[in-house]
Design a protein around this motif. Structure first.
Motif, PDB file in Angstrom:
ATOM      1  N   ILE A 167       0.858  -1.186   0.000  1.00 13.10           N
ATOM      2  CA  ILE A 167       0.000   0.000   0.000  1.00 13.10           C
ATOM      3  C   ILE A 167       0.892   1.233   0.000  1.00 13.10           C
ATOM      4  CG2 ILE A 167      -1.833   1.245   1.201  1.00 13.10           C
ATOM      5  CD1 ILE A 167      -2.511  -1.432   2.611  1.00 13.10           C
ATOM      6  N   SER A 168       0.767   2.059  -1.038  1.00  9.82           N
ATOM      7  CA  SER A 168       1.544   3.290  -1.143  1.00  9.82           C
ATOM      8  C   SER A 168       0.629   4.479  -0.884  1.00  9.82           C
ATOM      9  CB  SER A 168       2.173   3.408  -2.543  1.00  9.82           C
ATOM     10  OG  SER A 168       2.934   4.595  -2.654  1.00  9.82           O
ATOM     11  N   ASP A 169       0.863   5.161   0.228  1.00  8.40           N
ATOM     12  CA  ASP A 169       0.091   6.349   0.583  1.00  8.40           C
ATOM     13  C   ASP A 169       0.788   7.557  -0.044  1.00  8.40           C
ATOM     14  OD1 ASP A 169      -1.179   8.503   1.681  1.00  8.40           O
ATOM     15  OD2 ASP A 169      -1.126   7.772   3.740  1.00  8.40           O
ATOM     16  N   GLU A 170       0.214   8.082  -1.121  1.00 10.54           N
ATOM     17  CA  GLU A 170       0.847   9.160  -1.886  1.00 10.54           C
ATOM     18  C   GLU A 170       0.102  10.478  -1.707  1.00 10.54           C
ATOM     19  OE1 GLU A 170       1.451   7.742  -5.890  1.00 10.54           O
ATOM     20  OE2 GLU A 170       2.641   6.022  -5.211  1.00 10.54           O
ATOM     21  N   ILE A 171      -0.298  10.756  -0.458  1.00  8.42           N
ATOM     22  CA  ILE A 171      -1.107  11.938  -0.156  1.00  8.42           C
ATOM     23  C   ILE A 171      -0.359  13.238  -0.470  1.00  8.42           C
ATOM     24  CG2 ILE A 171      -0.382  12.104   2.248  1.00  8.42           C
ATOM     25  CD1 ILE A 171      -3.987  12.582   0.997  1.00  8.42           C
ATOM     26  N   TYR A 172       1.009  13.202  -0.496  1.00  9.70           N
ATOM     27  CA  TYR A 172       1.803  14.394  -0.826  1.00  9.70           C
ATOM     28  C   TYR A 172       2.410  14.303  -2.226  1.00  9.70           C
ATOM     29  CZ  TYR A 172       1.558  15.421   4.189  1.00  9.70           C
ATOM     30  OH  TYR A 172       1.121  15.685   5.456  1.00  9.70           O
ATOM     31  N   ALA A 173       1.820  13.508  -3.104  1.00  8.14           N
ATOM     32  CA  ALA A 173       2.420  13.221  -4.409  1.00  8.14           C
ATOM     33  C   ALA A 173       2.647  14.459  -5.265  1.00  8.14           C
ATOM     34  CB  ALA A 173       1.552  12.222  -5.173  1.00  8.14           C
ATOM     35  N   LEU A 174       1.813  15.484  -5.129  1.00  6.05           N
ATOM     36  CA  LEU A 174       1.929  16.673  -5.970  1.00  6.05           C
ATOM     37  C   LEU A 174       2.620  17.833  -5.256  1.00  6.05           C
ATOM     38  CD1 LEU A 174      -1.610  16.576  -7.645  1.00  6.05           C
ATOM     39  CD2 LEU A 174       0.543  15.604  -8.469  1.00  6.05           C
ATOM     40  N   SER A 175       3.040  17.603  -4.016  1.00  3.52           N
ATOM     41  CA  SER A 175       3.720  18.653  -3.241  1.00  3.52           C
ATOM     42  C   SER A 175       5.226  18.413  -3.274  1.00  3.52           C
ATOM     43  CB  SER A 175       3.198  18.668  -1.797  1.00  3.52           C
ATOM     44  OG  SER A 175       1.825  18.966  -1.758  1.00  3.52           O
ATOM     45  N   ILE A 176       5.781  18.401  -4.475  1.00  2.00           N
ATOM     46  CA  ILE A 176       7.205  18.157  -4.680  1.00  2.00           C
ATOM     47  C   ILE A 176       7.888  19.481  -4.985  1.00  2.00           C
ATOM     48  CG2 ILE A 176       8.892  16.801  -5.987  1.00  2.00           C
ATOM     49  CD1 ILE A 176       6.848  15.079  -4.548  1.00  2.00           C
ATOM     50  N   PHE A 177       9.076  19.676  -4.431  1.00  2.00           N
ATOM     51  CA  PHE A 177       9.835  20.900  -4.722  1.00  2.00           C
ATOM     52  C   PHE A 177      11.308  20.557  -4.842  1.00  2.00           C
ATOM     53  CE2 PHE A 177       9.149  20.507  -0.153  1.00  2.00           C
ATOM     54  CZ  PHE A 177      10.439  20.551   0.348  1.00  2.00           C
ATOM     55  N   THR A 178      12.086  21.477  -5.349  1.00  2.00           N
ATOM     56  CA  THR A 178      13.524  21.280  -5.476  1.00  2.00           C
ATOM     57  C   THR A 178      14.250  22.319  -4.634  1.00  2.00           C
ATOM     58  OG1 THR A 178      13.592  22.697  -7.429  1.00  2.00           O
ATOM     59  CG2 THR A 178      13.371  20.316  -7.797  1.00  2.00           C
ATOM     60  N   ASP A 179      15.411  21.940  -4.142  1.00  2.00           N
ATOM     61  CA  ASP A 179      16.249  22.856  -3.384  1.00  2.00           C
ATOM     62  C   ASP A 179      17.245  23.479  -4.349  1.00  2.00           C
ATOM     63  OD1 ASP A 179      17.905  24.218  -1.704  1.00  2.00           O
ATOM     64  OD2 ASP A 179      18.081  22.626  -0.221  1.00  2.00           O
ATOM     65  N   GLU A 180      16.969  24.712  -4.771  1.00  2.00           N
ATOM     66  CA  GLU A 180      17.814  25.368  -5.760  1.00  2.00           C
ATOM     67  C   GLU A 180      19.199  25.682  -5.208  1.00  2.00           C
ATOM     68  OE1 GLU A 180      15.570  28.744  -6.845  1.00  2.00           O
ATOM     69  OE2 GLU A 180      14.068  27.632  -7.992  1.00  2.00           O
ATOM     70  N   ASP A 181      19.312  25.845  -3.884  1.00  2.00           N
ATOM     71  CA  ASP A 181      20.606  26.161  -3.288  1.00  2.00           C
ATOM     72  C   ASP A 181      21.546  24.956  -3.313  1.00  2.00           C
ATOM     73  OD1 ASP A 181      19.672  28.689  -2.789  1.00  2.00           O
ATOM     74  OD2 ASP A 181      18.983  28.201  -0.760  1.00  2.00           O
ATOM     75  N   GLU A 202       6.862  25.994  -6.496  1.00  2.00           N
ATOM     76  CA  GLU A 202       7.814  27.104  -6.341  1.00  2.00           C
ATOM     77  C   GLU A 202       7.740  27.700  -4.940  1.00  2.00           C
ATOM     78  OE1 GLU A 202       6.873  29.888  -9.379  1.00  2.00           O
ATOM     79  OE2 GLU A 202       7.630  28.627 -11.027  1.00  2.00           O
ATOM     80  N   ARG A 203       6.521  27.903  -4.454  1.00  2.00           N
ATOM     81  CA  ARG A 203       6.360  28.520  -3.135  1.00  2.00           C
ATOM     82  C   ARG A 203       6.803  27.579  -2.016  1.00  2.00           C
ATOM     83  NH1 ARG A 203       0.545  31.767  -3.697  1.00  2.00           N
ATOM     84  NH2 ARG A 203       1.370  33.476  -4.973  1.00  2.00           N
ATOM     85  N   LEU A 204       6.502  26.287  -2.158  1.00  2.00           N
ATOM     86  CA  LEU A 204       6.960  25.323  -1.150  1.00  2.00           C
ATOM     87  C   LEU A 204       8.479  25.299  -1.093  1.00  2.00           C
ATOM     88  CD1 LEU A 204       4.544  22.275  -1.653  1.00  2.00           C
ATOM     89  CD2 LEU A 204       4.606  23.851   0.291  1.00  2.00           C
ATOM     90  N   GLY A 205       9.114  25.299  -2.267  1.00  2.00           N
ATOM     91  CA  GLY A 205      10.573  25.309  -2.300  1.00  2.00           C
ATOM     92  C   GLY A 205      11.150  26.566  -1.664  1.00  2.00           C
TER      93      GLY A 205
END
Length: 240
Positions: free
Chosen positions: A33-47, A137-140
């Motif tokens: 069972i894969s709980d992917e509740i945050y699947a679309l809340s992905i960000f990158t660390d530009e630093d 972008e904002r989450l990152g």
């Protein structure tokens, strides 16, 4: 049961690891069972560009045991719509789906909510091209803001790739390596007007970790971090 992306760590797992885990479950006839509740809340660390893999849903990979592979998702985290109470189960297991349909008679989501959710997800121009891009972008940006401030205070921050939270260590501000002192610091933060989740309440392996939600406005985030710093400064003097 796998929380992917992970809460509270913010980890994203590689397709190879996911495939290996599904393989283990298939060999032993265990449900995956894969709980992917945050699947679309992905960000990158530009630093610090990460070598960690991008997010891959279990749905995008081959399933060695399709009947025992299930994915969960909902609107509450990625869209901040917890009040709509919309959850999704993706499964090829006919027996499971029959049980869920029977339960849904008494626990169903209203038709108006179904319609609103479908309209939101079907609006590609707004959903994919505007909201999800801007949200990432904002989450990152707020993640980097929170991480920078915490590290400047002397806290150790675990690198994250997803989610609405940052996982950081306060062990350098503790006199003892105990869950009791962790809860003491949590009480001090509460008295300072900041609500965070102590690691012991999230089954952390070691005392001295805290989960901080950073997905708020910058002014509110700065005020919360300022209050955290006021507590840690006093702890720094005490431990020194």
């Amino acid at each position: 049961m796998l929380v992917h992306p992970n809460n509270p760590l913010g980890d994203v797992y590689s397709p190879q690891l996911l495939t290996d885990l599904m393989g283990v479950c298939a060999r032993h006839e265990v449900h995956f069972i894969s709980d992917e509740i945050y699947a679309l809340s992905i960000f990158t660390d530009e630093d610090e560009p990460s070598s960690r893999p991008p997010f891959h849903s279990v749905l995008s990979l081959p399933h060695p045991d399709p009947e025992r592979t299930h994915v969960l998702w909902g609107l509450s985290k990625d869209f901040g719509l917890a009040g709509l109470r919309v959850g999704v189960v993706v499964s090829r297991c006919a027996e499971l789906m029959a049980c869920l349909r029977a339960v849904a008679i008494y626990k169903c989501t209203p038709h108006l909510v179904h319609h609103a959710s479908a309209a939101l997800l079907s609006d590609i121009a707004w959903c994919d091209d505007f909201y999800l891009r801007l949200n990432s972008e904002r989450l990152g940006r707020t993640y980097r803001r929170a991480r920078g401030r915490l590290e400047a205070m002397g806290a150790r921050v675990r690198e994250a790739r997803a989610g609405l939270f940052v996982w950081f260590s306060i062990r350098d501000f503790m006199e003892t390596d105990s869950a009791e002192e962790e809860m003491e610091i949590h009480a001090q933060l509460m008295r300072a007007g900041v609500y965070v989740v102590p690691g012991s309440k999230l089954y952390g392996a070691d005392p001295g970790w805290i989960r901080l939600i950073f997905s708020v406005g910058e002014e509110e985030l700065d005020e919360g971090l300022k209050r955290i710093e006021s507590v840690l400064k006093k702890r720094r003097k005490k431990t020194a």
